[in-house]
Structure formats: structure tokens, C-alpha cells
Scaffold this motif. Structure first.
Motif, PDB file in Angstrom:
ATOM      1  N   VAL A  46      10.907   4.489   5.977  1.00  0.00           N
ATOM      2  CA  VAL A  46       9.729   4.785   6.808  1.00  0.00           C
ATOM      3  C   VAL A  46       8.994   3.477   7.112  1.00  0.00           C
ATOM      4  CG1 VAL A  46       9.290   7.191   6.124  1.00  0.00           C
ATOM      5  CG2 VAL A  46       8.308   5.336   4.788  1.00  0.00           C
TER       6      VAL A  46
ATOM      7  N   GLY B 112       5.652   8.796  10.425  1.00  0.00           N
ATOM      8  CA  GLY B 112       5.008   8.431   9.155  1.00  0.00           C
ATOM      9  C   GLY B 112       3.496   8.525   9.186  1.00  0.00           C
ATOM     10  N   ALA B 113       2.891   8.047  10.272  1.00  0.00           N
ATOM     11  CA  ALA B 113       1.425   7.999  10.322  1.00  0.00           C
ATOM     12  C   ALA B 113       0.847   9.236  10.986  1.00  0.00           C
ATOM     13  CB  ALA B 113       0.999   6.754  11.102  1.00  0.00           C
TER      14      ALA B 113
ATOM     15  N   MET C  15       8.737  -2.529   3.238  1.00  0.00           N
ATOM     16  CA  MET C  15       8.305  -3.900   3.524  1.00  0.00           C
ATOM     17  C   MET C  15       8.021  -4.032   5.026  1.00  0.00           C
ATOM     18  SD  MET C  15      11.663  -3.468   3.454  1.00  0.00           S
ATOM     19  CE  MET C  15      12.739  -4.162   2.242  1.00  0.00           C
TER      20      MET C  15
ATOM     21  N   ASP D 124       9.473  -6.628  -4.975  1.00  0.00           N
ATOM     22  CA  ASP D 124       8.523  -7.203  -4.017  1.00  0.00           C
ATOM     23  C   ASP D 124       8.223  -8.616  -4.510  1.00  0.00           C
ATOM     24  OD1 ASP D 124       6.224  -8.028  -2.602  1.00  0.00           O
ATOM     25  OD2 ASP D 124       5.594  -5.952  -2.318  1.00  0.00           O
TER      26      ASP D 124
ATOM     27  N   LYS E  73       0.836  -1.212   0.000  1.00  0.00           N
ATOM     28  CA  LYS E  73       0.000   0.000   0.000  1.00  0.00           C
ATOM     29  C   LYS E  73       0.866   1.256   0.000  1.00  0.00           C
ATOM     30  CE  LYS E  73      -2.266  -1.450   3.651  1.00  0.00           C
ATOM     31  NZ  LYS E  73      -1.683  -2.800   3.759  1.00  0.00           N
ATOM     32  N   VAL E  74       1.788   1.338   0.957  1.00  0.00           N
ATOM     33  CA  VAL E  74       2.609   2.554   1.045  1.00  0.00           C
ATOM     34  C   VAL E  74       3.566   2.624  -0.142  1.00  0.00           C
ATOM     35  CG1 VAL E  74       4.253   3.864   2.440  1.00  0.00           C
ATOM     36  CG2 VAL E  74       2.442   2.556   3.581  1.00  0.00           C
TER      37      VAL E  74
ATOM     38  N   ASP F  58      12.877   7.302   9.617  1.00  0.00           N
ATOM     39  CA  ASP F  58      11.741   7.645  10.483  1.00  0.00           C
ATOM     40  C   ASP F  58      11.584   6.596  11.577  1.00  0.00           C
ATOM     41  OD1 ASP F  58       9.319   9.084  11.188  1.00  0.00           O
ATOM     42  OD2 ASP F  58       8.183   7.424  10.302  1.00  0.00           O
TER      43      ASP F  58
END
Ligand SMILES: NC(=O)c1ccc[n+]([C@@H]2O[C@H](COP(=O)([O-])OP(=O)(O)OC[C@H]3O[C@@H](n4cnc5c(N)ncnc54)[C@H](O)[C@@H]3O)[C@@H](O)[C@H]2O)c1
Ligand SMILES: O=C(O)[C@H](O)COP(=O)(O)O
Length: 592
Positions: free
Chosen positions: A278, A330-331, A251, A219, A199-200, A304
């Protein structure tokens, strides 16, 4: 007949399945009927058993408010590990971010009360998933709400390192004006390797392309067409490593990705590469990164996340002039935190209500429509398990269990994980004090030495129903009801779903038919008139209601097995009287 040797599973991320819990809610049913999903909640509230949710790290207000509509919410931040262990035995759910380690000790200290751990974010490396599973505790996360925030932070760090933003800022604040020292590098046309195209990673890739970068990704599990759709080429680890000007890590931290970037990998990167992390600190060997920075192999790093958070004061990486750091931000945007809070609150409340959220980490996720269809078979398998184990003679031990599913559907069309878990529950709960649910069924089964194998009989005919019948057999045991041993020498019970209700349709080699509710008496007699009446009289004298009765016989005048479904439990005396009827050769009373 084909033996199922591997699971062919479809995991859906947008669905829920139902699952209820035992300790504070007054029901042992593992699956409430889907048509009445609120039953358990109503019971819990009526009995004053409002669940308690411990929120151990700061959570957005919207999430807290949602939790409060359903539970007592205890917001206790900065608990020491000891304080967490003390509090947890009073809680049904725990919500954490990445700053709280939910260790085995936490699950042990919960003493069975903790039913769900909600991780308000993506990474679940701070939760001991094995311990959660062993304790039958569901773990859910909030995997989507902070994706954009993390991707934006990745891009912020990418642009910051390329233009020395942090270093130049510190320099100006220190009264200097070093325009020549902080000449940066351009991003346009440079190769960015995105490691982990989830997703990221894919959002970072999308944004980096907008900056004019050439994006490649590594990946091992990502579909190439998803990458191609946004103009990203999936490449090998080697190619990513050796060609990238910038490497951005996305990952998860797993045993396979732990210290994935180490002395050996740094020896293969393009000299002067810039690395952004991150994801998780642990994917980089921090000492190796320090060496690579000191030798100039890595020109700059932006971090991060750290192996130990917060990193120790003397951490040389943090103080390195070519390293830009942020404290796991990050979040941390207002929008992401509100989203995560709602996402996790919904998942936790759903789980406490008996619904298993789509974001379950340690339990199978089954599409709602599959669950609805399988629901009566779920009840059937649990009851067959309960019956089969109660038929085992004391001292026999239960080890080898075979479950046969007969269906006209193709093997890939039937997800039997729920059914297998329910057989295990049925087999184990009547003979032990452990609580078996979908989360811990396989673990508990293995722990108790149960060897459960599954096989499929593919029938001709219409595949409308998911299953025609289910058979549970226990091998290498003696039975307290000899007629339950079939020709194969195993205790055998077989059932079907009729009009949406589970029925027992075979015991040993005898065809029977009794609706599986309440409790049942199995009785073998020589086939002769008057027996049904005698048994009926004994029960009616006791006010025990017979809800179902059937007689299956080998041939007229020979042996027959009578199956009697009862609403109430008969007294010992009544059971003794049934056993004393002359024609009755053996009988057994079984609780469902
Ligand atoms: N810094 C933060 O605040 C922050 C915020 C969100 C997410 N994260 C972290 O970012 C990471 C990614 O999150 P996500 O939501 O994209 O997760 P995700 O599950 O969507 O993506 C992870 C991807 O990594 C891939 N992967 C697994 N093993 C790999 C390997 N050996 N090599 C390369 N790729 C591999 C998976 O196939 C998957 O596509 C996680 O570690 C998460 O904890 C950090
Ligand atoms: O995995 C995650 O979701 C991120 O690392 C964010 O974690 P946090 O919510 O604890 O900041």
C-alpha cells in the motif's frame, strides 16, 4: 574561529515559521515580523489581491470551505496536463492528490505566480520537487491525516490474501462453490516483515501484533527504541527478506527504493511469501513480481498501488489469480479524506498568509520560538547582503562571500539556514530580477556561481542573545567606496541588533552606527569641523529626513566615515552637492 562545514539541523514537525511571497502580495519582505503576522493578509485583501487556489482533485468539503474563507477556489478536476499548464499561470496555489503529476512544465507555465503546491496526502513522488524549489515554490503535504486509513487498508489486504477473500468472492459470484480451492493460511504466529517503519508501517505493526503475528521491521532510519516500544524488532533487509511469511511495504518511493523488490530480491525470499503493497507501485519491479508469482516463489500479492495508475487494461499482474488489487484506496475513508482536506487547506492558507507550514517539503522547518528570536537577525543579514553588493564596483562580479556569525552560544545552538538564505537574497535581488526566498536561496545562489561560506566566532560571555554581530565580506572585488575594503582586502560590512533593530556597525575598518531602515549615505572625509552641518543642510533643503547619523574616525583630524540614515531618497542633485563638499573624499548612496 571555526568554519561551519555541515548543517546541524533540528527539524520540528509541529511548528510553523513565517515566510512571505512576492508576486501577488505587495511586499518584498521575506519575513513579516512575528508579532504582526496578519499584515500581509490585510494588505492583500485591501488591494483586492485575493489569492486563487486551484483544487485539481476531489478534496473534502471542510477543506474547501476553509480555503474559501481566504481565497478564490477553483475546483477543476480531471484536467489534462495541457489544461493544467494553461490554468496554472492564474493561480497562487495548487492542491492535488496522487492523481495529478505536477511536472517541471507546470512550474514553468506558472511564470512565477504559483507560490505553493499542496499535496493532499503523504507521497510527494508526483510533484517535481527540484523544479518547485528552483521556481521558489513551496511544497507542503498532509502527512498525518491518512495514516490510520492506510494502515487499516494494509491490514484489510493482509487478511484478505491470507484467506483468499477476493478470489473466493469472485468465484461465488461466478456461481461456483469452491471450498477446497480457497483454503487459506493463518496469521497467528507468522512472521510479518514491515518494510518502512514510519507512520503507516508502525500502525500496521501495532495492528498485526494484535492479530498474534510476530512482527519484525526493516527501516534504515527508524530508531530502534520506537520499534522496541511496540514489541517490534528492527532487522536488516536481508533478515526481513529471508525470514518473513508476509511482507508489507511502507517506504516512500525514492531513487533508493525504486524497484527495491526485483528478481534478485525475490530470489532470496522465503518460498510462498505473501506481499502487500500500500506504499507505492514503483518500489516493486512489477515484471519481476509477475515472474515470482508464476514460479510460486511469491504465493500471493495484494496491491493497492501501481507503477502506472490506473494500470493498463492488459496488465498481467492485475489479472493474475493470486493477486488482489484495489485502486489506490489506502487513504480513501470518509474520515481520512476530511482530515487530509483540512490538514492541507490549513497548510496552504498558512503558506499564502506568509507562514511556512510545519509540513513544508522543500524548505527548512524552523521552530516558531527560534524564528521569533532570529527575526531581527534575519532582517539584519538581508540588509548586510544588500549593502555589501551595492558597494561592489561595476564589472567586479560577486563570487566569494563569507558570512561570520559571532555568538556566545555553542555552534549547535544556532540554526543559520534562515540567515544564509537572507544574505543570499540580499546579495542577489538588488542586482537581478530573480525572487529569492527560503525555498530557492541555495539553488539560486549556486546557479549564479555564488560561493557562500559561513564561519562562527565563539565569544566568551552570556549566551542570552543568539548573535553578537554578523559580518558579510565579499572577496576578490573592487569597491565603489574604497573605505569599505577592510584590511583583509575584502568589502566588509558588519551589523548588530540593538533594541530589536538591525544596525550597521562597521564598514571596512571604520566603526559606524546607523539604524538600517530607509536608505543610507556613506561618506569619507578628512576629519574636520562643519562637515556634518554642510551635509545636513543639503539634505534638509531637499526635505530629506535624517533618521540616524554617526561618524567613525581612525584618529582625531584624520579620515572619518560618516554614515547617514535617510527616510527619503535624495535627488541626484543633492547627492552631487554632497560629493562637491571639499573635505569629502568619497561617498556612496545605498538603498536598503
Ligand atoms: N496507498 C495509499 O493510499 C497510501 C496512503 C498513505 C501513505 N501511502 C504511502 O505509504 C508510504 C509510507 O507513508 P508514511 O506516512 O508511513 O511515511 P513515513 O515517512 O512516515 O514513513 C516512511 C518510512 O520509510 C522509511 N524508509 C525510507 N527509505 C527506506 C528504505 N530504503 N527501506 C526501508 N524503509 C525506508 C523511512 O525511514 C520512514 O520511516 C509512502 O510511500 C506513502 O506515500 C500510501
Ligand atoms: O501518499 C498518500 O497519501 C496516499 O497514496 C494517498 O494518496 P491519495 O490521496 O491520492 O489517494
Amino acid at each position: 574561529m571555526s568554519v561551519i562545514s555541515s548543517w546541524n539541523l533540528t527539524i520540528s514537525l509541529n511548528t510553523t515559521i513565517s515566510l512571505s511571497w512576492r508576486s501577488s502580495l505587495p511586499s518584498r519582505a521575506i519575513f513579516p515580523r512575528p508579532k504582526k503576522p496578519k499584515t500581509l493578509v490585510v494588505l492583500a485583501i485591501a488591494l483586492g489581491a485575493k489569492p486563487t487556489v486551484l483544487v485539481a482533485e476531489k478534496l473534502g468539503d471542510a477543506g474547501i470551505q476553509l480555503l474559501r474563507t481566504f481565497a478564490n477556489v477553483d475546483c477543476s478536476y480531471n484536467l489534462s496536463p495541457e489544461e493544467l499548464c494553461t490554468k496554472i499561470s492564474l493561480c497562487d496555489a495548487l492542491i492535488v492528490r496522487s492523481g495529478t503529476k505536477v511536472t517541471r512544465e507546470v512550474f514553468e507555465s506558472a511564470m512565477g505566480r504559483l507560490k505553493v503546491v499542496g499535496r493532499a496526502g503523504v507521497g510527494i513522488d508526483n510533484v517535481d520537487i527540484s523544479a518547485a524549489t528552483e521556481h521558489g515554490c513551496l511544497v507542503v503535504n498532509a502527512p498525518t491525516a491518512n495514516t490510520i486509513a492506510a494502515a487499516e487498508h494494509g491490514i484489510a489486504l493482509l487478511t484478505a490474501v491470507s484467506r483468499n477473500v477476493a478470489q473466493a468472492d469472485a468465484s461465488v459470484k461466478a456461481g461456483k462453490w469452491e471450498r477446497n480451492k480457497y483454503v487459506g493460511v493463518s496469521l497467528v504466529g507468522k512472521i510479518l516483515a514491515v518494510m518502512g517503519f514510519g507512520k503507516v508501517g508502525s500502525e500496521v505493526a501495532r495492528r498485526a501484533k494484535g492479530l498474534g503475528m510476530q512482527v519484525i521491521a526493516h527501516d534504515p532510519y527508524a530508531p530502534a527504541d520506537r520499534a522496541r516500544a511496540i514489541g517490534v524488532e528492527l532487522v536488516s533487509f536481508e533478515e526481513a527478506l529471508t525470514t518473513a511469511d508476509f511482507i508489507s511495504l511502507h517506504m516512500p518511493l525514492t531513487p533508493a527504493t525504486s524497484k527495491m523488490f526485483n528478481d534478485e530480491t525475490f530470489s532470496r525470499v522465503k518460498k510462498g511469501v505473501r506481499i502487500i503493497n500500500v506504499a507505492r507501485g514503483g518500489v516493486i519491479d512489477e515484471e519481476a513480481l509477475l515472474r515470482a508469482l508464476d514460479s510460486g516463489i511469491v504465493a500471493q500479492a495484494a496491491l493497492d498501488v501501481f507503477t502506472e495508475e490506473p494500470p493498463p487494461q492488459e496488465n498481467k499482474l492485475v489479472r493474475h489469480e493470486n493477486v488482489t488489487v484495489t485502486p489506490h484506496l489506502g487513504a480513501s475513508t470518509t474520515e481520512a479524506q476530511e482530515g487530509v482536506a483540512l490538514e492541507i487547506a490549513e497548510a496552504v492558507v498558512g503558506a499564502l498568509k506568509g507562514e511556512l507550514a510545519a509540513t513544508a517539503v522543500n524548505a527548512p522547518m524552523v521552530p516558531a520560538e527560534v524564528l521569533l528570536e532570529l527575526s531581527p537577525y534575519v532582517a539584519l543579514t538581508e540588509k548586510l547582503g544588500r549593502l555589501a553588493v551595492q558597494l561592489v564596483a561595476g564589472g567586479s562580479g560577486v563570487k566569494f562571500v563569507k558570512v561570520t556569525y559571532a555568538s556566545a552560544r555553542g555552534p549547535d545552538d544556532l540554526d543559520t539556514r534562515l540567515l544564509r538564505a537572507m544574505v543570499t537574497k540580499g546579495l542577489i535581488e538588488p542586482i537581478s530580477s530573480v525572487f529569492v526566498n527560503l525555498v530557492n536561496a541555495d539553488f539560486i545562489g549556486k546557479q549564479r556561481g555564488l560561493r557562500l561560506t559561513e564561519e562562527r566566532i565563539v565569544l566568551d560571555g552570556s549566551p542570552e542573545k543568539p548573535l553578537e554581530f554578523i559580518q558579510v565580506r565579499i572577496a576578490n572585488v573592487e569597491s565603489k567606496f574604497a573605505s569599505a575594503i577592510s584590511n583583509s582586502g575584502e568589502i566588509t560590512v558588519e551589523g548588530r541588533v540593538k533594541d530589536g533593530k538591525p544596525h550597521l556597525t562597521k564598514v571596512g575598518s571604520f566603526g559606524v552606527d546607523v539604524s538600517l531602515e530607509g536608505s543610507i549615505v556613506l561618506c569619507r572625509q578628512s576629519d574636520q569641523p562643519g562637515i556634518i552641518g554642510k551635509v545636513g543642510n543639503i539634505l534638509s533643503e531637499e526635505n530629506v529626513n535624517v533618521n540616524f547619523m554617526s561618524v567613525g574616525r581612525i584618529a582625531p583630524g584624520k579620515q572619518a566615515v560618516m554614515t547617514i540614515g535617510l527616510d527619503e531618497e535624495p535627488s541626484r542633485d543633492a547627492l552631487k552637492k554632497i560629493g562637491e563638499i571639499t573635505a569629502v573624499e568619497e561617498f556612496v548612496f545605498l538603498k536598503l
